[in-house]
Design a protein around this motif. Structure first.
Motif, PDB file in Angstrom:
ATOM      1  N   ALA A  10      13.197   1.262 -43.748  1.00 26.93           N
ATOM      2  CA  ALA A  10      11.830   2.041 -44.168  1.00 26.93           C
ATOM      3  C   ALA A  10      11.673   3.459 -44.576  1.00 26.93           C
ATOM      4  CB  ALA A  10      11.650   1.980 -42.903  1.00 26.93           C
ATOM      5  N   GLY A  11      12.947   4.194 -44.632  1.00 29.56           N
ATOM      6  CA  GLY A  11      12.735   5.294 -45.694  1.00 29.56           C
ATOM      7  C   GLY A  11      12.387   5.118 -46.751  1.00 29.56           C
ATOM      8  N   TYR A  12      11.657   6.586 -47.387  1.00 23.14           N
ATOM      9  CA  TYR A  12      11.647   7.257 -48.134  1.00 23.14           C
ATOM     10  C   TYR A  12      12.469   7.591 -49.568  1.00 23.14           C
ATOM     11  CZ  TYR A  12       6.984   8.464 -45.153  1.00 23.14           C
ATOM     12  OH  TYR A  12       5.973   8.935 -44.700  1.00 23.14           O
ATOM     13  N   GLY A  13      12.957   7.278 -49.297  1.00 23.30           N
ATOM     14  CA  GLY A  13      14.749   6.971 -50.597  1.00 23.30           C
ATOM     15  C   GLY A  13      14.243   8.415 -51.578  1.00 23.30           C
ATOM     16  N   THR A  14      13.765   9.224 -50.685  1.00 25.66           N
ATOM     17  CA  THR A  14      13.309  10.928 -52.143  1.00 25.66           C
ATOM     18  C   THR A  14      14.436  11.245 -53.013  1.00 25.66           C
ATOM     19  OG1 THR A  14      13.212  11.744 -49.519  1.00 25.66           O
ATOM     20  CG2 THR A  14      11.098  11.967 -50.450  1.00 25.66           C
ATOM     21  N   ARG A  15      15.132  11.091 -52.548  1.00 26.00           N
ATOM     22  CA  ARG A  15      16.537  11.239 -53.514  1.00 26.00           C
ATOM     23  C   ARG A  15      16.253  10.973 -54.673  1.00 26.00           C
ATOM     24  NH1 ARG A  15      21.381  12.257 -49.087  1.00 26.00           N
ATOM     25  NH2 ARG A  15      19.543  10.376 -48.216  1.00 26.00           N
ATOM     26  N   PHE A  16      16.173   9.425 -55.064  1.00 27.70           N
ATOM     27  CA  PHE A  16      15.610   8.478 -56.037  1.00 27.70           C
ATOM     28  C   PHE A  16      14.460   7.828 -56.397  1.00 27.70           C
ATOM     29  CE2 PHE A  16      20.072   7.426 -54.487  1.00 27.70           C
ATOM     30  CZ  PHE A  16      21.033   6.898 -56.256  1.00 27.70           C
ATOM     31  N   PRO A  24      11.785  -0.815 -53.303  1.00 32.37           N
ATOM     32  CA  PRO A  24      12.440   0.388 -52.061  1.00 32.37           C
ATOM     33  C   PRO A  24      14.066   0.876 -52.437  1.00 32.37           C
ATOM     34  CG  PRO A  24      11.607  -1.738 -51.072  1.00 32.37           C
ATOM     35  CD  PRO A  24      11.111  -1.426 -52.910  1.00 32.37           C
ATOM     36  N   LYS A  25      14.492   1.934 -51.565  1.00 36.81           N
ATOM     37  CA  LYS A  25      15.679   2.173 -51.969  1.00 36.81           C
ATOM     38  C   LYS A  25      16.599   1.194 -51.785  1.00 36.81           C
ATOM     39  CE  LYS A  25      17.493   4.760 -49.003  1.00 36.81           C
ATOM     40  NZ  LYS A  25      18.640   6.007 -48.559  1.00 36.81           N
ATOM     41  N   GLU A  26      16.513   0.741 -51.050  1.00 36.35           N
ATOM     42  CA  GLU A  26      17.531  -1.294 -50.585  1.00 36.35           C
ATOM     43  C   GLU A  26      17.947  -1.829 -51.349  1.00 36.35           C
ATOM     44  OE1 GLU A  26      14.995   0.558 -48.686  1.00 36.35           O
ATOM     45  OE2 GLU A  26      15.794   2.026 -46.782  1.00 36.35           O
ATOM     46  N   ARG A 101       7.341  -3.694 -39.091  1.00 38.61           N
ATOM     47  CA  ARG A 101       7.394  -2.647 -40.055  1.00 38.61           C
ATOM     48  C   ARG A 101       7.313  -0.930 -39.358  1.00 38.61           C
ATOM     49  NH1 ARG A 101       2.725  -2.358 -44.878  1.00 38.61           N
ATOM     50  NH2 ARG A 101       3.757  -4.144 -45.848  1.00 38.61           N
ATOM     51  N   GLN A 102       7.602  -0.540 -39.938  1.00 37.86           N
ATOM     52  CA  GLN A 102       7.710   1.087 -38.989  1.00 37.86           C
ATOM     53  C   GLN A 102       6.751   2.343 -39.678  1.00 37.86           C
ATOM     54  OE1 GLN A 102      11.520   4.067 -40.344  1.00 37.86           O
ATOM     55  NE2 GLN A 102      11.224   5.474 -37.456  1.00 37.86           N
ATOM     56  N   LYS A 103       5.610   2.081 -38.525  1.00 36.33           N
ATOM     57  CA  LYS A 103       4.488   3.034 -39.645  1.00 36.33           C
ATOM     58  C   LYS A 103       4.524   4.462 -39.430  1.00 36.33           C
ATOM     59  CE  LYS A 103       1.169  -0.931 -36.341  1.00 36.33           C
ATOM     60  NZ  LYS A 103       2.775  -0.828 -35.956  1.00 36.33           N
ATOM     61  N   LEU A 106      10.103   8.357 -38.288  1.00 33.87           N
ATOM     62  CA  LEU A 106       9.993   9.290 -37.498  1.00 33.87           C
ATOM     63  C   LEU A 106      11.603   9.887 -37.570  1.00 33.87           C
ATOM     64  CD1 LEU A 106       6.840   9.091 -34.732  1.00 33.87           C
ATOM     65  CD2 LEU A 106       7.529  10.091 -36.304  1.00 33.87           C
ATOM     66  N   GLY A 107      12.380   8.404 -37.782  1.00 35.61           N
ATOM     67  CA  GLY A 107      13.957   8.764 -38.354  1.00 35.61           C
ATOM     68  C   GLY A 107      14.772   7.546 -37.647  1.00 35.61           C
ATOM     69  N   LEU A 108      15.558   7.581 -37.762  1.00 38.15           N
ATOM     70  CA  LEU A 108      16.998   6.264 -37.295  1.00 38.15           C
ATOM     71  C   LEU A 108      16.109   5.812 -36.112  1.00 38.15           C
ATOM     72  CD1 LEU A 108      19.122   4.400 -38.842  1.00 38.15           C
ATOM     73  CD2 LEU A 108      20.150   6.165 -38.732  1.00 38.15           C
TER      74      LEU A 108
HETATM   75  P1  UTP Z   1      18.144   8.817 -44.786  1.00 39.15           P
HETATM   76  O1  UTP Z   1      18.689   9.878 -44.170  1.00 39.15           O
HETATM   77  O2  UTP Z   1      19.331   7.805 -45.773  1.00 39.15           O
HETATM   78  O3  UTP Z   1      16.054   8.347 -45.702  1.00 39.15           O
HETATM   79  O4  UTP Z   1      18.092   7.370 -43.732  1.00 39.15           O
HETATM   80  P2  UTP Z   1      15.688   8.190 -46.412  1.00 39.15           P
HETATM   81  O5  UTP Z   1      14.214   8.130 -46.230  1.00 39.15           O
HETATM   82  O6  UTP Z   1      16.743   6.568 -46.548  1.00 39.15           O
HETATM   83  O7  UTP Z   1      16.289   8.750 -47.605  1.00 39.15           O
HETATM   84  P3  UTP Z   1      16.182  10.336 -48.400  1.00 39.15           P
HETATM   85  O8  UTP Z   1      16.822  10.658 -47.400  1.00 39.15           O
HETATM   86  O9  UTP Z   1      14.512  10.777 -49.003  1.00 39.15           O
HETATM   87  O10 UTP Z   1      16.463  10.450 -50.287  1.00 39.15           O
HETATM   88  C1  UTP Z   1      19.121   6.215 -43.575  1.00 39.15           C
HETATM   89  C2  UTP Z   1      18.572   5.139 -43.282  1.00 39.15           C
HETATM   90  O11 UTP Z   1      17.461   5.064 -42.267  1.00 39.15           O
HETATM   91  C3  UTP Z   1      16.797   4.405 -42.694  1.00 39.15           C
HETATM   92  C4  UTP Z   1      16.011   4.515 -44.661  1.00 39.15           C
HETATM   93  O12 UTP Z   1      16.053   3.711 -44.359  1.00 39.15           O
HETATM   94  C5  UTP Z   1      18.207   4.447 -44.656  1.00 39.15           C
HETATM   95  O13 UTP Z   1      18.331   3.218 -44.735  1.00 39.15           O
HETATM   96  N1  UTP Z   1      15.053   4.950 -42.303  1.00 39.15           N
HETATM   97  C6  UTP Z   1      15.072   6.572 -42.240  1.00 39.15           C
HETATM   98  C7  UTP Z   1      14.300   4.296 -41.226  1.00 39.15           C
HETATM   99  O14 UTP Z   1      14.358   2.811 -41.634  1.00 39.15           O
HETATM  100  N2  UTP Z   1      13.405   4.477 -40.369  1.00 39.15           N
HETATM  101  C8  UTP Z   1      13.437   5.995 -40.942  1.00 39.15           C
HETATM  102  O15 UTP Z   1      12.109   6.740 -40.212  1.00 39.15           O
HETATM  103  C9  UTP Z   1      14.097   7.156 -41.076  1.00 39.15           C
END
Ligand code: UTP
Length: 272
Positions: A10-16, A24-26, A101-103, A106-108
């Motif tokens: 669900a992460g944003y993948g900001t680095r990409f 999605p980053k994935e 869905r993670q709304k 809030l972190g891993l």
């Molecule tokens: P990352 O720390 O790599 O964050 O999350 P990110 O958002 O994917 O990437 P950056 O740092 O913004 O570039 C590690 C894993 O945990 C998931 C991410 O999708 C990734 O697989 N994650 C992280 C979530 O599913 N939800 C969250 O709230 C945080």
């Protein structure tokens, strides 16, 4: 038997960014295969057939990837190019996919807790698809299942040695080595400053967790970076000796960073 694998995605993948604005980053490909497909293949190789994916807004491409595309199938059949779909078709046939869905991001730890509705009350694996692993024989997750079966009722985290100056990118453990490459964890810190790191043994994106983790996660407050950290929840289980760290055999690429992504692309291209 561990049947379920949870994929927090669900992460944003900001680095990409901007690549990850609408994709999605994935789903970014290493050569011609999306990161998440490598992850699903690894879970299958470890005997898991139920894939539980935690997604968020803008991640619909993931669901489409692991589903039939009738139009595409029809077109490829006509042009005799169906073989391009063989691999993904086999995957779709071999396992089931469920999504939640993670709304809010809030972190891993929070993403894993969000996945509890898909996992239920049984041990399960967690795979972060942006940590791409390769090994000569058994996959990293298969190696971890073997360790899980040996140390009943414990969480297993995969670790690797990193440079001391890189400890601030990882959860870092310390523990007692109870057999070659296997540690009973007694401390873990999320992204410590190199000077405060308890070791250079860093947790990578592979876990096997016991269902107790959900109760602990419910009580875990936001930690480093204001996020609910899986490391903090595991630290609490480690106080009862319930966390084992395993130095896996194989290679890992940090595909969440541009450098790691390029390195993985070159490696998998050459490997063929
Ligand atoms: P990352 O720390 O790599 O964050 O999350 P990110 O958002 O994917 O990437 P950056 O740092 O913004 O570039 C590690 C894993 O945990 C998931 C991410 O999708 C990734 O697989 N994650 C992280 C979530 O599913 N939800 C969250 O709230 C945080």
């Amino acid at each position: 038997m561990i049947k379920k694998c949870l994929f927090p995605a669900a992460g944003y993948g900001t680095r990409f960014l901007p690549a990850t604005k609408a994709i999605p980053k994935e789903m970014l490909p290493i050569v011609n295969k999306p990161l998440l497909q490598y992850g699903v293949e690894e879970a299958l190789s470890a005997g898991m057939n139920t894939m539980a994916i935690v997604t968020g807004r803008g991640k619909r491409a993931i669901e489409d990837h692991f589903d039939k595309s009738y139009e595409l199938e029809h077109q490829l059949k006509k042009s005799g190019k169906e073989f391009f779909l063989t691999e993904i078709r086999d995957i779709i046939k071999s396992c089931t996919f469920s999504y939640t869905r993670q709304k809010e991001m809030l972190g891993l730890g929070h993403a894993i807790l969000t996945g509890s509705t898909l996992v239920g009350d049984e041990p399960f694996a967690v795979l972060l698809a942006d940590d791409l692993c390769d090994s000569d024989e058994k996959s990293v997750l298969s190696q971890m299942v073997e360790i899980f079966n040996k140390y009943n009722d414990c969480c297993i985290v995969a670790i690797e040695e990193v440079r001391k100056e890189d400890t601030n990118k990882y959860g870092v453990i310390s523990g007692e080595e109870i057999e070659d490459d296997v540690y009973r964890v007694f401390d873990m810190v999320e992204k410590p400053d190199p000077k405060d790191a308890p070791s250079n043994l860093a947790i990578i994106g592979r876990y096997i967790l016991i269902p107790e983790i959900f109760d602990v996660l419910k009580k875990t407050k936001a930690g480093k970076g204001g996020e609910i950290q899986i490391t903090d929840a595991l630290l609490s289980l480690s106080k009862n000796g319930k966390v084992i760290a395993y130095k896996f055999k194989g290679k890992r690429f940090d595909c969440g960073s541009v450098d790691g992504f390029v390195e993985a692309t070159n490696y998998f291209y050459k490997r063929g």
